[in-house]
Scaffold this active site. Sequence first.
Site, mmCIF file in Angstrom:
data_model
loop_
_atom_site.group_PDB
_atom_site.id
_atom_site.type_symbol
_atom_site.label_atom_id
_atom_site.label_comp_id
_atom_site.label_asym_id
_atom_site.label_seq_id
_atom_site.Cartn_x
_atom_site.Cartn_y
_atom_site.Cartn_z
ATOM 1 N N ASP A 159 0.227 3.737 2.874
ATOM 2 C CA ASP A 159 0.684 3.414 4.178
ATOM 3 C C ASP A 159 2.235 3.487 4.181
ATOM 4 O O ASP A 159 2.833 3.965 5.156
ATOM 5 C CB ASP A 159 0.166 1.819 4.468
ATOM 6 C CG ASP A 159 -1.281 1.867 4.858
ATOM 7 O OD1 ASP A 159 -1.729 2.837 5.238
ATOM 8 O OD2 ASP A 159 -1.584 0.714 4.822
ATOM 9 N N ASP A 187 0.811 -1.087 -0.003
ATOM 10 C CA ASP A 187 -0.120 0.059 0.002
ATOM 11 C C ASP A 187 0.938 1.396 0.138
ATOM 12 O O ASP A 187 1.600 1.366 0.847
ATOM 13 C CB ASP A 187 -0.904 -0.018 1.210
ATOM 14 C CG ASP A 187 -1.848 1.032 1.018
ATOM 15 O OD1 ASP A 187 -1.461 2.309 1.177
ATOM 16 O OD2 ASP A 187 -3.046 0.847 1.289
HETATM 17 N N1 URA Z 1 -2.768 0.651 -4.108
HETATM 18 C C1 URA Z 1 -1.670 0.620 -3.513
HETATM 19 O O1 URA Z 1 -1.280 1.483 -2.887
HETATM 20 N N2 URA Z 1 -1.037 -0.539 -3.834
HETATM 21 C C2 URA Z 1 -1.578 -1.494 -4.649
HETATM 22 O O2 URA Z 1 -0.871 -2.425 -4.961
HETATM 23 C C3 URA Z 1 -2.990 -1.160 -5.362
HETATM 24 C C4 URA Z 1 -3.630 0.001 -5.110
#
Ligand code: URA
Length: 209
Positions: free
Chosen positions: A203, A200
């Site tokens: 994050d 992510d």
């Molecule tokens: N958003 C993200 O931050 N990571 C992904 O793999 C897909 C969408």
Amino acid sequence: MGQVHILDHPLLQHKVTMLRDKNTSVKEFREIVSEIANLMCYEATRDMPVEEVEIETPIAVAKAKRIAGKKMAVVPILRAGLGMVDGILELIPGAKVGHIGLYRDPETLEPVQYYCKLPNDIAERDVLVLDPMLATGGTASAAITFLKDYDCRHIKLMSIIAAPEGVERVRGDHPNIDIFIAALDERLDERGYIVPGLGDAGDRIFGTK
Ligand code: URA
């Protein structure tokens, strides 16, 4: 017809590898995202029009080139897009910054806009939409649709890593848009994460996990 530009300069490949590594710290991750945006901006602005001007160097009068007054706006999609803004502004300090926030409605699965603040003259600017992860493409596509509703005519999308599904979606919805990416990954997993991706991005930029 827009094109998909895969920017695979060795510096970009090296930095994307650092982002992918799960052991990269939040501080490093944030810095590298900004550096990548900076390098990608160099390529994404390659078609900026220039004009000839006459200047005086300490030695002689010379005809020289400068950017022909094109106005730019960068529009990060909240929240991960924010990580790319500073890298772009380092090269184009005069760019204005708009923000678009979208979430996915859990029932309809359609992107719903929850925040939007754009420069008043957005329609007159070349717009660079920033979203580091082009996954399903639903959010980026909705943001572009939204900008078109504001009469923006010159829009480019910049993502660091894309899934084929995301590229197809944006190209299908917006065939005239140029898409700049540093890596095209294999696929999406069942949760919508890009594989192998980097997890992510929000994050990892903000240290929220
Ligand atoms: N958003 C993200 O931050 N990571 C992904 O793999 C897909 C969408």
